[in-house]
Enzyme design. Structure first.
Site, mmCIF file in Angstrom:
data_model
loop_
_atom_site.group_PDB
_atom_site.id
_atom_site.type_symbol
_atom_site.label_atom_id
_atom_site.label_comp_id
_atom_site.label_asym_id
_atom_site.label_seq_id
_atom_site.Cartn_x
_atom_site.Cartn_y
_atom_site.Cartn_z
ATOM 1 N N GLU A 197 -18.648 -22.077 -28.933
ATOM 2 C CA GLU A 197 -18.578 -21.456 -27.601
ATOM 3 C C GLU A 197 -17.209 -21.648 -26.974
ATOM 4 O O GLU A 197 -16.696 -20.767 -26.301
ATOM 5 C CB GLU A 197 -19.654 -22.054 -26.683
ATOM 6 C CG GLU A 197 -19.957 -21.206 -25.436
ATOM 7 C CD GLU A 197 -19.027 -21.474 -24.272
ATOM 8 O OE1 GLU A 197 -18.927 -20.623 -23.386
ATOM 9 O OE2 GLU A 197 -18.390 -22.543 -24.253
ATOM 10 N N ASP A 247 -20.303 -27.795 -29.219
ATOM 11 C CA ASP A 247 -18.859 -28.000 -29.382
ATOM 12 C C ASP A 247 -18.235 -28.321 -28.025
ATOM 13 O O ASP A 247 -18.786 -27.977 -26.969
ATOM 14 C CB ASP A 247 -18.184 -26.776 -30.039
ATOM 15 C CG ASP A 247 -18.328 -25.487 -29.231
ATOM 16 O OD1 ASP A 247 -19.369 -25.300 -28.571
ATOM 17 O OD2 ASP A 247 -17.387 -24.665 -29.263
HETATM 18 ZN ZN ZN Z 1 -19.717 -24.876 -21.748
#
Ligand code: ZN
Length: 385
Positions: free
Chosen positions: A140, A74
């Site tokens: 994340e 992501d």
């Molecule tokens: Zn990163």
């Protein structure tokens, strides 16, 4: 498929995986790794009130040791796409650089680890001596609840273990090879409340003003150091980030004042020991008169450190051989998913140069992608030697 980190990085950048979207990034990696002989699992994790997130765990080999490459596909939003010289999801190459959101954070790093592993497998006849695995999340950059934490638990529940991990976050500051992150400080937030008694400013003897009292506590808690640093960490730090009363009147003494703070702490503390220490100092500074208390926020960002040893040594050697410089073993910066991985195995973070991450025209030199692939390959050669 040729082990070309530039081609893989460009393919990944073209997946619009703005967190929490996946944009086909994990399907792409699934395909590449399955072709190389990996057993690939795609697991979607959910939690009430959050977007379901897809994650990938792939492993080749069944023997120990199991070397894990970790990362996230992501990316943060591109902002105004018109401000980019090269569209953020085109994967353009210009002037010897690959452009796009995620080029350094961290699709470029993933591309290098995949390319290095494919090369290594070709070199050893398709089978590593132990095992190589990829632990890749799509969660994340935002809240990190349906990603690495749950994927690690899922793998552990299958009875699998990890021996060491390389997390390919952009660890370098200026030049490729200048820094390995071997630890991160923990993070803990709280709000300090001081209760007073509301009243008219003309009759202060009938009120108790919490404003000067909270000001005194803010100064007291800010001034006294939490420690003076440890062997591998800078000093812990308590930073107040706001003081609020919420009072719109100029003739009313408010009933309550509050101040928010965050602590970045090193390996001399735990969250529990810090809470105790800060509350003791608050109680002492408040004395008998001031009514103060702290409400702590839940936090999953504990401090961790990977001690220097054989694993860090072989990474340093691989970096020195390719980049021609000895990296600093650093514990600076914010938090990353390494804080979760460190509960399962020693982890180091080494990836590209972080300068343009999260910026417009995020980019990485083609030569850095090639060098990082060589470094990962050098780590693999040494690890399984
Ligand atoms: Zn990163």
């Amino acid at each position: 498929m040729p082990a070309d980190p530039v081609a893989i990085a460009r393919d990944l950048i073209r997946c619009r995986s703005v967190t929490p979207e996946d944009g086909g990034a994990l399907a792409y990696l699934d395909d590449v790794l399955a072709h190389a002989g990996f057993v690939v699992h795609r697991e979607t994790f959910t939690e009430p009130g959050t977007a379901p997130i897809e994650n990938l765990y792939a492993r080749i080999g069944t023997a120990a040791p199991n070397l894990m490459f970790a990362g996230h596909t992501d990316v943060v939003p591109p902002g105004d796409e018109g401000a980019w010289r090269h569209p953020p999801f085109a994967g353009d190459v210009a002037g010897g650089k690959v452009y796009g959101r995620g080029a350094v954070d961290m699709k470029g790093g993933i591309a290098c680890s995949v390319a290095a592993v494919l090369e290594y497998l070709a070199h050893v006849g398709g089978k590593p001596k132990g095992s190589i695995s990829f632990l890749i999340t799509g969660d994340e950059e935002a809240i990190s609840v349906n990603g690495t934490v749950k994927l690690l638990q899922w793998v552990a529940a299958r009875g699998e273990t990890f021996d060491h991990c390389v997390l390919g976050e952009p660890s370098n500051v200026e030049t490729l090879g200048d820094c390995i992150k071997v630890g991160r400080r923990g993070s803990l937030s709280g709000t300090l409340y001081v209760d007073g008694v509301q009243g008219h400013v003309a009759y202060p003897h009938r009120a108790a003003n919490p404003v000067p009292d909270i000001a005194g506590l803010v100064v007291a808690l800010s001034q006294e150091p939490l420690d003076h640093g440890s062997a591998q960490f800078q000093a812990s730090n308590l930073e107040f980030t706001s003081i609020d009363v919420g009072n719109t009147a100029s003739n009313v003494i408010p009933a309550q004042a509050r101040a928010k703070f965050n602590i970045r702490f090193n390996d001399l503390h735990t969250q529990d020991s810090l809470r105790t220490l800060v509350e003791q100092r608050m109680t002492k500074a408040a004395g008998n008169r001031v009514r103060a208390r702290i409400v702590w926020e839940y936090c999953n960002a504990n401090v961790f450190v990977t001690k220097p040893g054989a694993f860090t040594d072989l990474a340093v050697a691989a970096i020195e051989e390719v980049a021609g410089r000895k990296p600093e073993l650093s514990t600076s910066g914010g938090t990353s998913d390494a804080r979760f991985i460190s509960s399962y195995c020693p982890v180091i973070e080494f990836g590209l140069v972080g300068q343009t991450m999260h910026q417009v025209d995020e980019r990485t030199p083609v030569s850095d992608l090639e060098q990082l692939t060589k470094i990962y390959r050098g780590i693999l050669d040494r690890y399984f030697a």
